[in-house]
Design a protein around this motif. Sequence first.
Motif, PDB file in Angstrom:
ATOM      1  N   ALA A  25       0.901  -1.261  -0.060  1.00  0.00           N
ATOM      2  CA  ALA A  25       0.115  -0.014  -0.109  1.00  0.00           C
ATOM      3  C   ALA A  25       1.026   1.158  -0.017  1.00  0.00           C
ATOM      4  CB  ALA A  25      -1.077   0.009   1.235  1.00  0.00           C
ATOM      5  N   LEU A  26       1.666   1.596   0.965  1.00  0.00           N
ATOM      6  CA  LEU A  26       2.583   2.367   1.256  1.00  0.00           C
ATOM      7  C   LEU A  26       3.873   2.275   1.612  1.00  0.00           C
ATOM      8  CD1 LEU A  26       0.080   4.806   3.263  1.00  0.00           C
ATOM      9  CD2 LEU A  26       1.069   5.696   1.236  1.00  0.00           C
ATOM     10  N   GLY A  46       5.268   1.247   5.533  1.00  0.00           N
ATOM     11  CA  GLY A  46       6.471   1.483   5.929  1.00  0.00           C
ATOM     12  C   GLY A  46       6.546   2.195   7.111  1.00  0.00           C
ATOM     13  N   ALA A  47       7.404   1.729   7.951  1.00  0.00           N
ATOM     14  CA  ALA A  47       7.539   2.653   9.343  1.00  0.00           C
ATOM     15  C   ALA A  47       8.303   3.632   9.061  1.00  0.00           C
ATOM     16  CB  ALA A  47       8.156   1.595  10.274  1.00  0.00           C
ATOM     17  N   THR A  48       8.852   4.033   7.790  1.00  0.00           N
ATOM     18  CA  THR A  48       9.766   4.935   7.767  1.00  0.00           C
ATOM     19  C   THR A  48       9.024   6.420   7.098  1.00  0.00           C
ATOM     20  OG1 THR A  48       9.807   4.146   5.223  1.00  0.00           O
ATOM     21  CG2 THR A  48      11.746   3.687   6.860  1.00  0.00           C
ATOM     22  N   LEU A  49       7.617   6.353   7.230  1.00  0.00           N
ATOM     23  CA  LEU A  49       6.896   7.220   6.373  1.00  0.00           C
ATOM     24  C   LEU A  49       6.442   8.529   7.050  1.00  0.00           C
ATOM     25  CD1 LEU A  49       4.856   4.788   4.124  1.00  0.00           C
ATOM     26  CD2 LEU A  49       6.884   6.248   3.342  1.00  0.00           C
ATOM     27  N   GLY A  50       6.658   8.584   8.345  1.00  0.00           N
ATOM     28  CA  GLY A  50       6.380   9.636   9.055  1.00  0.00           C
ATOM     29  C   GLY A  50       4.773   9.622   9.410  1.00  0.00           C
ATOM     30  N   ASP A  51       4.138  10.640   9.715  1.00  0.00           N
ATOM     31  CA  ASP A  51       2.727  10.896   9.958  1.00  0.00           C
ATOM     32  C   ASP A  51       1.774  10.295   8.756  1.00  0.00           C
ATOM     33  OD1 ASP A  51       0.274  11.382  10.558  1.00  0.00           O
ATOM     34  OD2 ASP A  51       0.782  13.481  11.393  1.00  0.00           O
ATOM     35  N   GLY A  62      11.049  -1.377   7.522  1.00  0.00           N
ATOM     36  CA  GLY A  62      11.903  -0.023   7.506  1.00  0.00           C
ATOM     37  C   GLY A  62      12.452   0.249   9.128  1.00  0.00           C
ATOM     38  N   ILE A  63      12.215  -0.807   9.903  1.00  0.00           N
ATOM     39  CA  ILE A  63      12.950  -0.319  11.178  1.00  0.00           C
ATOM     40  C   ILE A  63      14.190  -0.849  11.185  1.00  0.00           C
ATOM     41  CG2 ILE A  63      12.736  -1.200  13.595  1.00  0.00           C
ATOM     42  CD1 ILE A  63       9.955  -1.049  13.575  1.00  0.00           C
ATOM     43  N   ARG A  77      -2.048  -0.991  17.377  1.00  0.00           N
ATOM     44  CA  ARG A  77      -2.192  -2.362  17.732  1.00  0.00           C
ATOM     45  C   ARG A  77      -2.098  -3.508  16.773  1.00  0.00           C
ATOM     46  NH1 ARG A  77      -4.068  -6.087  21.366  1.00  0.00           N
ATOM     47  NH2 ARG A  77      -5.981  -7.171  20.743  1.00  0.00           N
ATOM     48  N   ASN A  78      -2.397  -3.190  15.600  1.00  0.00           N
ATOM     49  CA  ASN A  78      -2.669  -3.987  14.505  1.00  0.00           C
ATOM     50  C   ASN A  78      -1.197  -3.950  13.681  1.00  0.00           C
ATOM     51  OD1 ASN A  78      -5.108  -4.670  15.276  1.00  0.00           O
ATOM     52  ND2 ASN A  78      -6.110  -3.635  13.629  1.00  0.00           N
ATOM     53  N   VAL A  79      -0.149  -3.357  14.281  1.00  0.00           N
ATOM     54  CA  VAL A  79       1.074  -3.334  13.307  1.00  0.00           C
ATOM     55  C   VAL A  79       2.060  -4.660  13.674  1.00  0.00           C
ATOM     56  CG1 VAL A  79       3.163  -2.014  13.200  1.00  0.00           C
ATOM     57  CG2 VAL A  79       1.076  -0.683  13.103  1.00  0.00           C
ATOM     58  N   LEU A  80       2.365  -5.069  12.534  1.00  0.00           N
ATOM     59  CA  LEU A  80       3.593  -6.098  12.556  1.00  0.00           C
ATOM     60  C   LEU A  80       4.848  -5.635  12.175  1.00  0.00           C
ATOM     61  CD1 LEU A  80       4.477  -9.063  13.067  1.00  0.00           C
ATOM     62  CD2 LEU A  80       3.643  -9.554  10.814  1.00  0.00           C
ATOM     63  N   PRO A  81       5.770  -4.766  12.900  1.00  0.00           N
ATOM     64  CA  PRO A  81       6.824  -4.430  12.472  1.00  0.00           C
ATOM     65  C   PRO A  81       7.999  -5.539  12.104  1.00  0.00           C
ATOM     66  CG  PRO A  81       6.452  -3.838  14.777  1.00  0.00           C
ATOM     67  CD  PRO A  81       5.515  -4.934  14.446  1.00  0.00           C
TER      68      PRO A  81
END
Length: 288
Positions: A158-159, A205-210, A226-227, A246-250
Motif C-alpha cells: 500500500a505505502l 512502511g515504518a519510515t513514512l512519518g505521520d 523499515g525499522i 495495535r494491528n502493526v507487525l513491524p
Amino acid sequence: MIQETAPAPFGARLRRAMDERGPLCVGIDPHASLLADWGLNDDVAGLARFTRTVVEALADRVAVLKPQSAFFERFGSRGLAVLETAVVEARERGALVLMDAKRGDIGSTMAAYAATYLDPASPLFSDAVTVSPYLGYGSLRPALDLAAAQGCGVFALALTSNPEGAEFQRAVREDGRTVAATVLGHLAAENAAAEGLGSYGAVVGATLGDLSAFDLAINGPLLAPGIGAQGATPADLPTVFGDAVRNVLPSVSRGVLRHGPDTGALRDAAARCADEVRAAIDQQEARQ
Ligand SMILES: O=C(O)c1cc(=O)[nH]c(=O)n1[C@@H]1O[C@H](COP(=O)(O)O)[C@@H](O)[C@H]1O
C-alpha cells in the motif's frame, strides 16, 4: 468418517502469535554482504548455513519469519531448495512464515503464484505472502480466495517504505482518492466480516512519518518494514500508525541479522526489538 476441519484464519493465528511471542516479524534476507560478515561464502552452502542458523535461532520464539524470496532465487533451483527447507522447518518450530515474494500479475497467472505459496500441496506453502496490487486490486482475487480457503494471509503493498514508492502510491485518481487509499479501502472491505483481526494485510512502511491522511483502520495487519537499516525505530510507530498501532507487525531484517551468526546474539536482538515495539504500542494505547 474423517472430519475435515477448516484451518483457523490467518488473522486469528497472527493475533495469537503476536500476543504470545511479541509483535515482531524478522526478515530472512541473506544479502551477499551479510554472508561475508558471518564468515560464509556467497554460495549455496553459505546460503543454507545462514538460513538454518536464523531458523534455529528464532523460529521457536518470534511471531513471524519473512524469507525474502529473491535472495534464494538468485541461486536457482538449489537456492529454492534451501528456501523450501526453511519454510517447513520454521513452521514446524512454531513461527508463521510470511513469504516475501511481492508477486502480482493478471488474474490467470496470479492463480499460479497463489498456488505456489498458498496451496498446501506446494513445497513453498507458507502462512502468508506479499503481493503487489499494481495490476489492479482485482487481479489479486485468486490469491485472496485461496488464502481464505486455506486459512492463509495476503499482504498487499500500500505505502512502501522506500522513497520512490510515493510517485505511484500517492498519485490521485479521478475520484480524488490516492492509489494507496484505494488499496487500503479494498483491504478494509475484504476484512469487514472478520471476527477479530482480518487475514488481509497492508504493507505500510515504518519510515513514512505521520500517515494520519490515510485511513489505516483496515481491520487487518499492517506489515511495517523499515525499522533498523532503513532508519525507522520502534519509537516511531505511534507517530506513523496512530490508533492503528495495535494491528502493526513491524518487520526487521538487517537490524537483527547483523548480530549473527551467534545464536544468542540473534535471539537477544530480536527480543530487544520486540520489547521496544511492545513498549511503543503500550505507550500509544495509554494515550488513547
Ligand atoms: O514487503 C516487504 O517486506 C517490504 C516492503 C517495503 O515497503 N519495504 C521493505 O523494505 N520490504 C522488505 O522488508 C525488508 C527490509 O529489510 P531491512 O531494511 O534489512 O530491515 C526487505 O526484505 C524488503 O524487501
